[in-house]
Design an enzyme around this catalytic site. Structure first.
Site, mmCIF file in Angstrom:
data_model
loop_
_atom_site.group_PDB
_atom_site.id
_atom_site.type_symbol
_atom_site.label_atom_id
_atom_site.label_comp_id
_atom_site.label_asym_id
_atom_site.label_seq_id
_atom_site.Cartn_x
_atom_site.Cartn_y
_atom_site.Cartn_z
ATOM 1 N N ALA A 1 0.923 -1.020 -0.281
ATOM 2 C CA ALA A 1 0.049 0.005 0.081
ATOM 3 C C ALA A 1 0.919 1.160 0.031
ATOM 4 O O ALA A 1 2.105 1.088 -0.055
ATOM 5 C CB ALA A 1 -0.726 0.003 1.157
ATOM 6 N N ASN A 2 0.326 2.408 0.037
ATOM 7 C CA ASN A 2 0.952 3.596 0.340
ATOM 8 C C ASN A 2 0.180 4.628 1.007
ATOM 9 O O ASN A 2 -0.952 4.259 1.554
ATOM 10 C CB ASN A 2 1.502 4.218 -1.144
ATOM 11 C CG ASN A 2 0.322 4.706 -1.927
ATOM 12 O OD1 ASN A 2 -0.706 5.419 -1.500
ATOM 13 N ND2 ASN A 2 -0.142 3.964 -3.097
ATOM 14 N N ARG A 3 0.875 5.802 1.315
ATOM 15 C CA ARG A 3 0.151 6.703 2.365
ATOM 16 C C ARG A 3 -0.987 7.597 1.728
ATOM 17 O O ARG A 3 -1.220 8.516 2.585
ATOM 18 C CB ARG A 3 1.348 7.464 2.932
ATOM 19 C CG ARG A 3 2.402 6.679 3.788
ATOM 20 C CD ARG A 3 3.266 7.480 4.528
ATOM 21 N NE ARG A 3 4.276 6.696 4.885
ATOM 22 C CZ ARG A 3 4.453 6.270 6.056
ATOM 23 N NH1 ARG A 3 3.298 6.265 6.719
ATOM 24 N NH2 ARG A 3 5.276 5.542 6.501
ATOM 25 N N ALA B 1 -2.974 7.473 -6.110
ATOM 26 C CA ALA B 1 -1.492 7.059 -5.934
ATOM 27 C C ALA B 1 -1.623 5.434 -6.187
ATOM 28 O O ALA B 1 -1.607 4.650 -5.236
ATOM 29 C CB ALA B 1 -1.081 7.341 -4.753
#
Ligand code: CTP
Length: 411
Positions: A215-217, A281
């Site tokens: 995942a990412n932020r 994103a």
């Protein structure tokens, strides 16, 4: 969004007047100018000082204010704005309105106005149920006055409950937005009326095994704000979003997905669109093959080798689409170094019209935060925008996109 809208807020005298302070804040957050008018009763509950400080406007209190009246103040207040909002509207104020009584500034404005009026009643449940109030309500509704609430719940009076509480400020704001949007639509004033805007937002999650994922932020705040801004500008909006902790924006078609592959599919099936804004994103990689069982430690002390493969590039895919490329295609570039060079590279590679570039180094606080500092990169140059809330960034991007589409500006 309410940017550029002017709202006269009439606060009448009830305990719910304290909620009007929050209401002012919420309306201003959305870009509205709020011109407050307080009845004598309202001033018993909250002070003009607090109302003036929050609205950053002169607070009108009296019909015979010499300073305001030399230019026919109550007539101007009644006419020069987009909407008159009464919050709280007491039983007494509703009764005066129904009978055309104009014995103070608030009621004089209400008698003189030709603008839309929205009232958020607040009173004791017995007063609300009283046939006199119900009759006044019918009279006012028949005259086109709109109402938000009252809601039911506990009253300020000990042990009393029922219908009569003023609606929560956010519900009132939503009613204001709906009313203003409806009128703008009628007047053909919304710049994106009749257009379809497709937006991606949030991160994607790429499963490693049934319990873990890459995942990412990304919080999705910027993408969701764009969806709201496009909706406010009158567009039909489709929001394809990855896993986020945000409520769905009102009046927007939301397609929730998890992975990049699902996001691409949802985007492709949502085309055609006049404008596409790819704010998600998207994870660059996914597992080459996703295990069906949880990966276990094998006792050797060595971590497992995770074989990754590249995800499809959604922006580039639709940027190079032969027939379905949107007229205006906007991408984002989240970078931690060489911001503009990287953004220009993405503009070309992905065949976008604009890239919204932002520096997402942890020190900027942009990822997950409420503010954003962007650079608008297009083939005609780079514009540096000052730091703004994500909401304002969204409004300005949408306004610029509408101008471009409607031929008023070229970027
Ligand atoms: N994007 C996309 N699909 C991907 C990757 C990115 O649609 N698989 C879009 C993003 O939504 C954004 C733009 O491409 O509008 C740039 O995303 P970014 O993550 O900054 O760039 P990448 O292409 O992933 O390049 P890099 O990782 O090298 O910075």
């Amino acid at each position: 969004m309410l940017s550029g809208k002017q709202i006269v807020l009439i606060i009448s005298g009830g305990i719910a007047a304290y909620k009007s302070l929050d209401l002012i804040r919420r309306l201003k957050e959305r870009g509205a100018r709020v011109i407050p008018v307080m009845t004598g009763g309202a001033q018993e509950f909250i002070t003009p000082l607090a109302v003036g400080a929050l609205s950053a406007e002169k607070v009108f209190t009296g019909l015979f204010d010499r300073e305001a009246e030399h230019d026919v103040g109550h007539i101007r207040l009644a006419r020069d704005h987009d909407l008159i909002l009464i919050a709280p509207a007491t039983a007494n104020l509703m009764a005066k309105m129904a009978h055309g009584i104009a014995d103070d500034l608030a009621t004089a404005i209400l008698l003189a106005t030709d603008k839309p009026v929205l009232a958020a009643p607040a009173m004791n449940p017995k007063m609300w149920q009283n046939p006199a109030t119900q009759h006044n309500l019918t009279v006012l509704k028949d005259r086109g006055i709109r109402f938000c609430g009252p809601a039911s719940g506990e009253m300020a009076e000990k042990g009393e409950a029922g219908v009569g509480r003023m609606s929560e400020p956010l519900d009132i704001v939503a009613a204001v937005q709906t009313m203003i949007r409806g009128r703008d639509l009628q007047a053909g004033r919304l710049p994106l009326a009749g257009r379809h805007v497709l937006i991606t937002s949030g991160p994607t999650h790429e499963p490693i095994d049934p319990v873990r994922y890459i995942a990412n932020r990304s919080s999705g705040k910027q993408g969701h704000a764009l969806a709201e801004a496009a909706r406010e500008a009158g567009a039909r909006v489709t929001l394809v979003c990855g896993p986020v902790n945000l409520p769905d924006p009102a009046d927007v078609t939301v397609i929730r997905v998890e992975t990049a592959a699902e996001m691409l599919k949802a985007v492709e099936t949502s085309l055609p669109a006049d404008i596409a804004i790819m704010a998600a994103a998207v994870a660059d990689w996914r597992m080459a093959s996703e295990g069906t069982q949880k990966i276990k430690k094998d006792g050797s002390g060595k971590p497992p080798a995770l074989e990754l493969t590249e995800n499809p590039d959604i922006l580039a895919t639709i940027g190079h689409h032969q027939s379905l490329r949107p007229k205006l295609l906007i991408g984002f570039a989240a970078e931690t170094r060489d911001l503009l060079t990287n953004a220009l590279g993405k503009l070309e590679r992905k065949n976008a019209d604009w890239i919204v570039a932002n520096d997402v180094s942890p020190a900027t606080g942009i990822m997950g935060g409420d503010a954003n500092t962007i650079h608008l990169v297009s083939r005609s140059g780079v514009e540096d925008w000052p730091q703004m809330s994500k909401t304002d960034v969204a409004r300005q991007i949408v306004a610029r996109a509408a101008d471009t589409l409607n031929g008023a500006a070229k970027t």
